[in-house]
Design a protein around this motif. Structure first.
Motif, short mmCIF file in Angstrom:
data_model
loop_
_atom_site.label_atom_id
_atom_site.label_comp_id
_atom_site.label_asym_id
_atom_site.label_seq_id
_atom_site.Cartn_x
_atom_site.Cartn_y
_atom_site.Cartn_z
N PRO A 1 0.80 -1.23 0.00
CA PRO A 1 0.00 0.00 0.00
C PRO A 1 0.83 1.28 0.00
O PRO A 1 0.41 2.29 -0.57
CB PRO A 1 -0.82 -0.12 1.30
N LYS A 2 2.01 1.24 0.63
CA LYS A 2 2.85 2.44 0.64
C LYS A 2 3.26 2.83 -0.77
O LYS A 2 3.23 4.02 -1.15
CB LYS A 2 4.09 2.21 1.50
N PHE A 3 3.65 1.83 -1.58
CA PHE A 3 4.05 2.10 -2.95
C PHE A 3 2.86 2.54 -3.81
O PHE A 3 3.00 3.36 -4.72
CB PHE A 3 4.72 0.87 -3.56
N GLU A 4 1.69 1.96 -3.53
CA GLU A 4 0.49 2.35 -4.28
C GLU A 4 0.22 3.85 -4.11
O GLU A 4 0.04 4.58 -5.10
CB GLU A 4 -0.71 1.58 -3.73
N ALA B 1 2.25 6.21 -2.98
CA ALA B 1 3.36 7.03 -3.46
C ALA B 1 3.32 7.17 -4.98
O ALA B 1 3.54 8.26 -5.53
CB ALA B 1 4.70 6.42 -3.02
N LEU B 2 3.04 6.06 -5.68
CA LEU B 2 3.00 6.10 -7.14
C LEU B 2 1.84 6.96 -7.64
O LEU B 2 1.98 7.70 -8.62
CB LEU B 2 2.86 4.68 -7.68
N LEU B 3 0.73 6.90 -6.96
CA LEU B 3 -0.42 7.74 -7.34
C LEU B 3 -0.08 9.22 -7.17
O LEU B 3 -0.41 10.04 -8.04
CB LEU B 3 -1.63 7.37 -6.46
N PHE B 4 0.60 9.54 -6.10
CA PHE B 4 1.01 10.92 -5.84
C PHE B 4 1.99 11.40 -6.92
O PHE B 4 1.88 12.52 -7.41
CB PHE B 4 1.66 11.00 -4.46
N LEU B 5 2.93 10.56 -7.29
CA LEU B 5 3.93 10.94 -8.30
C LEU B 5 3.32 11.06 -9.69
O LEU B 5 3.72 11.94 -10.47
CB LEU B 5 5.07 9.92 -8.30
N PHE B 6 2.37 10.21 -10.01
CA PHE B 6 1.70 10.33 -11.31
C PHE B 6 0.91 11.63 -11.40
O PHE B 6 0.75 12.19 -12.49
CB PHE B 6 0.77 9.13 -11.53
N CYS B 7 0.41 12.10 -10.26
CA CYS B 7 -0.28 13.38 -10.23
C CYS B 7 0.64 14.50 -10.71
O CYS B 7 0.29 15.25 -11.63
CB CYS B 7 -0.78 13.65 -8.81
N TYR B 8 1.82 14.59 -10.14
CA TYR B 8 2.76 15.64 -10.53
C TYR B 8 3.35 15.39 -11.92
O TYR B 8 3.67 16.33 -12.64
CB TYR B 8 3.88 15.76 -9.50
N LEU B 9 3.51 14.12 -12.29
CA LEU B 9 4.03 13.81 -13.63
C LEU B 9 3.08 14.34 -14.70
O LEU B 9 3.53 14.92 -15.70
CB LEU B 9 4.20 12.30 -13.79
N CYS B 10 1.80 14.16 -14.51
CA CYS B 10 0.81 14.63 -15.48
C CYS B 10 0.87 16.15 -15.62
O CYS B 10 0.91 16.69 -16.73
CB CYS B 10 -0.58 14.18 -15.07
#
Length: 560
Positions: free
Chosen positions: A287-290, A292-301
């Motif tokens: 869940p930690k990686f889930e 974190a990855l969602l947060f990073l995809f937000c800024y990537l977009c």
């Protein structure tokens, strides 16, 4: 002679003593004037940063507690955003009195930090927590207000400013360069009703859901449209004369449309890529990686869209919508709950910081010029532009509605709650030309007045115009049934014939059926999702009679 020898010795002794004295003085004076070392500078900067972090956190804690007090005591005349802005004014005034110019940088509004740090979580949370059914039921009216309405407001405000300058009533702006007023018209058309939504979204107020849906939908799309218009006009700006000719107008409109479309494509595409990764991996075991990855995809977009000169706001909003539709079903239960609360918390903190720094900007903005006459005129022009936006477009939108009409009272509320906020002020900080301070101070004044005054009177306006839901459970009778609907309906100006209704119904059912079939058969197996019967989000509310929009094509199906 002996006397001469003695005299020379005495002179030598005196000179020696003087030289020793001078050496001592030089040594003493050199000790405190040694330049500070790198270590000393680092320690001093670290001490300043620590004090700054302490002050900022203490202020934020105070603002959050103040917001809690406002919520608990239902102080509707003071929205949380207005309270944070007023606190910022006080802090900015104290900083101006007791902090030097170098230290004022801490208390100054930075457009780049706003656009790349503070804004993305707010926009993503708006898209990720969106009630998709209510949004898309009213997509036609929302698009009218957000796209065409923003363009109407932009040109109305811009050309009224030009007219005032040419008539000599406004003397602080350039009457010979129309691009400056048009840039101002674009930025001041960015509606940011965070203060109003914080009141209208309160459960105890039971605000009309159709009204809330229209205000929310317009606000999230209007900001993106205003930014795209601003950037488009800025390409043609020149300090001497505008570079735009009549032949460039179609090109500018095409640029505006292409930026909007490709921004949506980027947001949807990255949302599908993210959903695909989650769907076809075992990351749900961590869940930690889930999260974190969602947060990073937000800024990537957001960063991707801005890097290729598209609209980061528009891309990120639709990215959040796609992730909510597909990827929320790929998350583990822990990550699903955690991500919802983390993004909501981040949005609250970022909004508080934004309004706090806007308030500080009153004293820390370092503006050299402020024209009261232009500020008052600009505010009146904004009201006129908003009027030319809401009322004609609402009339046009009602031509496609048979029920849940956008009433005159609702249109007045929509006109009244068109607040200007942080995006308008941030764009004004990027305003080109010698009159930047005039436009920036006028924008800040309008933002503060609309947030504090209009936001504070929203609850009273809702009560006056009967825009609150009656105390009854939500259901078919609340938003689509005869009991509630008959009280708000009035005849359409243009009545659809039975032939038109049958054709429209056939087209709508065919389009909706084709999309549903493609989504269930091809997209959901690839990117995630669930059937409507097992939806954990707002899709399970998809009941024809529960539509708050009753808008356009869906209304035809419900009537049949």
């Amino acid at each position: 002679t002996f006397s001469q020898h003695i005299l020379c010795e005495e002179i030598w002794i005196v000179m020696s003593n003087e030289m020793d004295y001078l050496d001592d003085v030089i040594n003493v004076s050199e000790t405190p004037t040694n330049p500070p070392t790198i270590v000393d500078k680092i320690e001093k900067e670290h001490e300043f940063d620590a004090e700054a972090a302490l002050i900022l956190n203490a202020i934020l804690i105070g603002c959050v507690l103040l917001s809690y007090y406002i919520k608990v005591n239902r102080i509707y005349y003071l929205p949380e955003s207005a309270a944070a802005m007023m606190v910022g004014v006080v802090i900015g005034g104290l900083a101006r009195l007791f902090v030097d110019d170098d230290g004022l940088q801490l208390f100054s509004f930075s457009p780049e930090i706003f656009f790349f740090v503070l804004l993305p979580p707010i926009i993503f949370e708006a898209g990720y927590s969106l009630e998709k059914k209510h949004f898309f039921d009213n997509l036609g009216a929302i698009t009218l207000y957000a796209v065409f309405g923003t363009m109407i407001s932009t040109f109305t405000v811009g050309y009224l400013c030009i007219l005032g300058a040419k008539k000599g009533f406004i003397t602080s702006i350039d009457a010979d360069n129309p691009m400056e007023p048009l840039l101002f018209g674009a930025l001041i058309s960015a509606v940011d009703p965070v203060a109003t939504l914080s009141i209208m979204g309160s459960p105890e107020l039971q605000c009309d859901r159709l009204l809330y849906s229209l205000v929310f939908g317009e606000s999230v799309l209007n900001d993106a449209v205003a930014i795209v218009l601003f950037k488009t006009f800025r390409k043609y700006y020149s300090p001497d004369m505008p570079d735009m000719t009549e032949s460039d107008i179609p090109r500018a409109l095409l640029s505006f449309l292409s930026v909007s479309i490709f921004s949506i494509v980027v947001g949807v595409g990255l949302g599908l890529i993210s959903s695909f990764i989650y769907k076809h991996s075992n990351i749900s075991q961590f869940p930690k990686f889930e999260t974190a990855l969602l947060f990073l995809f937000c800024y990537l977009c957001y960063a991707t869209a801005e890097a290729i000169e598209l609209s980061g706001i528009m891309a990120l909003f639709f990215n959040g919508v796609v992730l909510s539709h597909y990827n929320s079903y790929n998350l583990s239960k822990t990550a699903h709950v955690t991500s919802d609360h983390i993004f909501a918390t981040l949005a609250v903190v970022m909004e508080t910081i934004v309004f706090l720094y806007m308030g500080m900007g009153v004293f820390t903005g370092k503006f050299n010029n402020w024209d009261l006459r232009f500020t008052i005129c600009a505010f009146i022009f904004c009201l006129i532009g908003r009027f030319a936006n809401i009322f004609p477009l609402s009339w046009f939108a009602n031509l496609c509605r048979k029920r849940n009409i956008i009433t005159k009272e609702m249109q007045f509320v929509l006109w009244f709650v068109g607040l200007r906020g942080a995006i308008a002020f941030a764009l004004s900080e990027n305003m080109p030309g010698p009159n930047k301070d005039i436009y920036a101070t006028a924008t800040l004044s309008i933002c503060m007045f609309t947030t504090i005054f209009c936001g504070g009177f929203t609850e009273r306006i809702l009560s006056t115009f009967n825009m609150k839901q009656p105390d009854q459970p939500s259901g078919p009778s609340s938003f689509g049934g005869d009991e509630f609907g008959e009280n708000y309906l009035y005849d359409n100006l243009v009545m659809a014939s039975p032939i038109v209704e049958n054709v429209t119904k056939t087209v709508y059912k065919g389009t909706k059926g084709m999309w549903t079939k493609m989504d269930d058969k091809y997209l959901k197996p690839l990117f995630g999702g669930a059937d409507e019967s097992t939806s954990i989000n707002d899709d399970d509310e998809d009941d024809g009679n529960d539509s708050i929009g009753g808008y356009e094509l869906s209304d035809v199906e419900n009537r049949n």
